[in-house]
Design a protein around this motif. Structure first.
Motif, mmCIF file in Angstrom:
data_model
loop_
_atom_site.group_PDB
_atom_site.id
_atom_site.type_symbol
_atom_site.label_atom_id
_atom_site.label_comp_id
_atom_site.label_asym_id
_atom_site.label_seq_id
_atom_site.Cartn_x
_atom_site.Cartn_y
_atom_site.Cartn_z
ATOM 1 N N HIS A 156 0.816 -1.223 0.000
ATOM 2 C CA HIS A 156 0.000 0.000 0.000
ATOM 3 C C HIS A 156 0.853 1.278 0.000
ATOM 4 O O HIS A 156 0.430 2.304 0.538
ATOM 5 N N VAL A 157 2.037 1.202 -0.592
ATOM 6 C CA VAL A 157 2.970 2.342 -0.618
ATOM 7 C C VAL A 157 2.277 3.638 -1.089
ATOM 8 O O VAL A 157 1.667 3.658 -2.165
ATOM 9 N N PRO A 158 2.356 4.733 -0.321
ATOM 10 C CA PRO A 158 1.648 5.963 -0.702
ATOM 11 C C PRO A 158 2.025 6.492 -2.087
ATOM 12 O O PRO A 158 1.169 7.051 -2.785
ATOM 13 N N HIS A 180 -2.006 4.524 9.859
ATOM 14 C CA HIS A 180 -0.708 5.213 9.929
ATOM 15 C C HIS A 180 -0.857 6.603 10.539
ATOM 16 O O HIS A 180 -0.376 7.584 9.988
ATOM 17 N N TRP A 225 0.684 12.429 3.345
ATOM 18 C CA TRP A 225 1.498 12.129 2.168
ATOM 19 C C TRP A 225 1.164 13.036 0.990
ATOM 20 O O TRP A 225 1.858 13.004 -0.024
ATOM 21 N N HIS A 273 -4.006 5.807 3.488
ATOM 22 C CA HIS A 273 -3.511 5.221 2.227
ATOM 23 C C HIS A 273 -3.518 3.692 2.253
ATOM 24 O O HIS A 273 -3.533 3.054 1.207
ATOM 25 N N HIS A 333 10.166 -3.989 4.252
ATOM 26 C CA HIS A 333 10.588 -2.593 4.094
ATOM 27 C C HIS A 333 10.903 -1.975 5.444
ATOM 28 O O HIS A 333 10.389 -2.387 6.474
ATOM 29 N N LEU A 358 11.587 2.127 6.711
ATOM 30 C CA LEU A 358 11.541 3.510 6.215
ATOM 31 C C LEU A 358 12.556 4.424 6.879
ATOM 32 O O LEU A 358 12.847 5.498 6.359
ATOM 33 N N GLU A 361 4.176 -5.167 8.771
ATOM 34 C CA GLU A 361 2.842 -5.131 8.151
ATOM 35 C C GLU A 361 2.402 -6.505 7.638
ATOM 36 O O GLU A 361 1.216 -6.698 7.336
ATOM 37 N N ILE A 407 9.456 -0.628 -4.883
ATOM 38 C CA ILE A 407 8.579 0.522 -5.123
ATOM 39 C C ILE A 407 8.803 1.430 -3.929
ATOM 40 O O ILE A 407 8.577 1.012 -2.793
ATOM 41 N N SER A 408 9.288 2.637 -4.178
ATOM 42 C CA SER A 408 9.738 3.504 -3.094
ATOM 43 C C SER A 408 10.733 2.711 -2.246
ATOM 44 O O SER A 408 11.728 2.216 -2.782
ATOM 45 N N ASN A 409 10.486 2.521 -0.982
ATOM 46 C CA ASN A 409 11.417 1.776 -0.123
ATOM 47 C C ASN A 409 10.985 0.338 0.112
ATOM 48 O O ASN A 409 11.519 -0.328 1.003
ATOM 49 N N THR A 410 10.003 -0.123 -0.658
ATOM 50 C CA THR A 410 9.282 -1.335 -0.272
ATOM 51 C C THR A 410 9.379 -2.435 -1.320
ATOM 52 O O THR A 410 9.374 -2.160 -2.520
HETATM 53 C C1 DHB Z 1 6.158 3.412 2.235
HETATM 54 C C2 DHB Z 1 5.634 2.149 2.525
HETATM 55 C C3 DHB Z 1 4.573 2.011 3.423
HETATM 56 O O1 DHB Z 1 4.029 0.807 3.773
HETATM 57 C C4 DHB Z 1 4.018 3.142 4.017
HETATM 58 O O2 DHB Z 1 2.951 2.971 4.838
HETATM 59 C C5 DHB Z 1 4.538 4.390 3.766
HETATM 60 C C6 DHB Z 1 5.619 4.530 2.870
HETATM 61 C C7 DHB Z 1 7.265 3.584 1.263
HETATM 62 O O3 DHB Z 1 7.924 2.604 0.853
HETATM 63 O O4 DHB Z 1 7.492 4.721 0.825
#
Ligand code: DHB
Ligand code: FE
Length: 279
Positions: free
Chosen positions: A12-14, A59, A86, A125, A192, A194, A239, A266-269
């Motif tokens: 569920h990455v924002p 969150h 976000w 999100h 992940h 953060l 999670e 994807i992003s940090n995940t």
């Molecule tokens: C990211 C991942 C998440 O699960 C989240 O709640 C917020 C940010 C991320 O990888 O950016």
């Protein structure tokens, strides 16, 4: 009788919300991620849920660090979405299913899971992005029952506790007299972290182990402690508790994996989507 038709679990990455808003689905960075969802939508079109029980972690929108229920269940007629910080678009309000919510709440409390009941709850999100990924063309044609699990702040419930909690929800759904096709939607993960020294930590081997175990051996995941999971999967990798809870709801022994997609990062995940059906 309510019928459990399957479990969809997704990250569920924002930033996904930003990519949807800017229509970046074909962008080289995003394509391998978004390409994971048409098969999920085809499964949805064949299986047509009426209700979605969404297992996620809040969150900081409903619950902040000062008040953190271990397990909370929404019991509202509808849920609005809001931005917890976000800057991504909010979505249309969704319809609740207060009758099913109360049946679940009564069922799990009778089984000694003393949940927080929320007659007002908004979606962050962790709910809106999965709904947008499943139903990109607009309001999700389902009623929603939100189930929030504390994966955020120590002490979080153990994987074993989450599996049992999910199983109790599953029994309450099976006993619900109303006629409804119920989908479990678990959100978050996979590995992940953060912040801190290990920010950006991803563990594809452990992610694969989790995806495999969720199919036919969720008890294997229940054998881990939360310290093990944070070490193996990162602080936010916790999670996975949402996926384990959801797998408890699906119940029914070994499941069948209909589909999975895994893509990093994807992003940090480590992003993933998995569709399970009962055998
Ligand atoms: C990211 C991942 C998440 O699960 C989240 O709640 C917020 C940010 C991320 O990888 O950016
Ligand atoms: Fe998250």
């Amino acid at each position: 009788m309510a019928e459990l038709i399957g479990q969809i679990s997704t990250s569920h990455v924002p930033a996904i919300g930003g990519a949807i808003a800017r229509r970046l689905q074909q962008d080289p960075y995003w394509k391998p991620f978004f390409d994971g969802y048409p098969p999920v939508r085809q499964w949805l079109a064949r299986n047509r849920p009426d209700v979605v029980v969404v297992v996620y972690n809040d969150h900081g929108l409903n619950f902040f660090l000062d008040k953190m229920p271990t397990f909370a269940i929404g019991a509202a007629e509808s849920y609005i979405s809001a931005d917890e910080g976000w800057g991504i678009p909010i979505i249309e309000p969704v319809r609740g299913d207060a009758d099913l919510s109360w049946a679940i709440i009564e069922g799990v409390i009778a089984e000694e899971f003393d949940v927080t009941t929320c007659q007002e709850m908004s979606m962050d999100h962790a709910v809106t992005i999965p709904l947008q990924l499943l139903w990109p063309d607009g309001p999700a044609p389902v009623r929603v029952v939100p189930v929030s699990v504390n994966t955020v702040q120590h002490p979080a419930p153990s994987p074993a506790r989450c599996l049992k909690f999910g199983q109790a929800i599953g029994r309450a759904i099976a006993a619900f007299p109303g006629k409804a096709r119920v989908l479990v939607l678990s959100t978050g993960g996979l590995s992940h972290q953060l912040d801190g020294e290990r920010a950006g930590f991803i563990n594809p081997e452990f992610d694969a182990l989790c995806l495999d175990a969720l199919i036919d051996d969720p008890a294997r995941l229940a054998g881990y402690s939360n310290h093990d999971i944070v070490a193996l999967s990162g602080t936010q990798g916790l999670e996975i508790l949402n996926w384990i809870t959801g797998r408890g709801i699906l119940g029914g022994g070994a499941a069948r994996e209909v589909y999975r997609n895994y893509h990093i990062p994807i992003s940090n995940t480590a992003s993933a989507v998995q569709v399970l059906e009962r055998r």
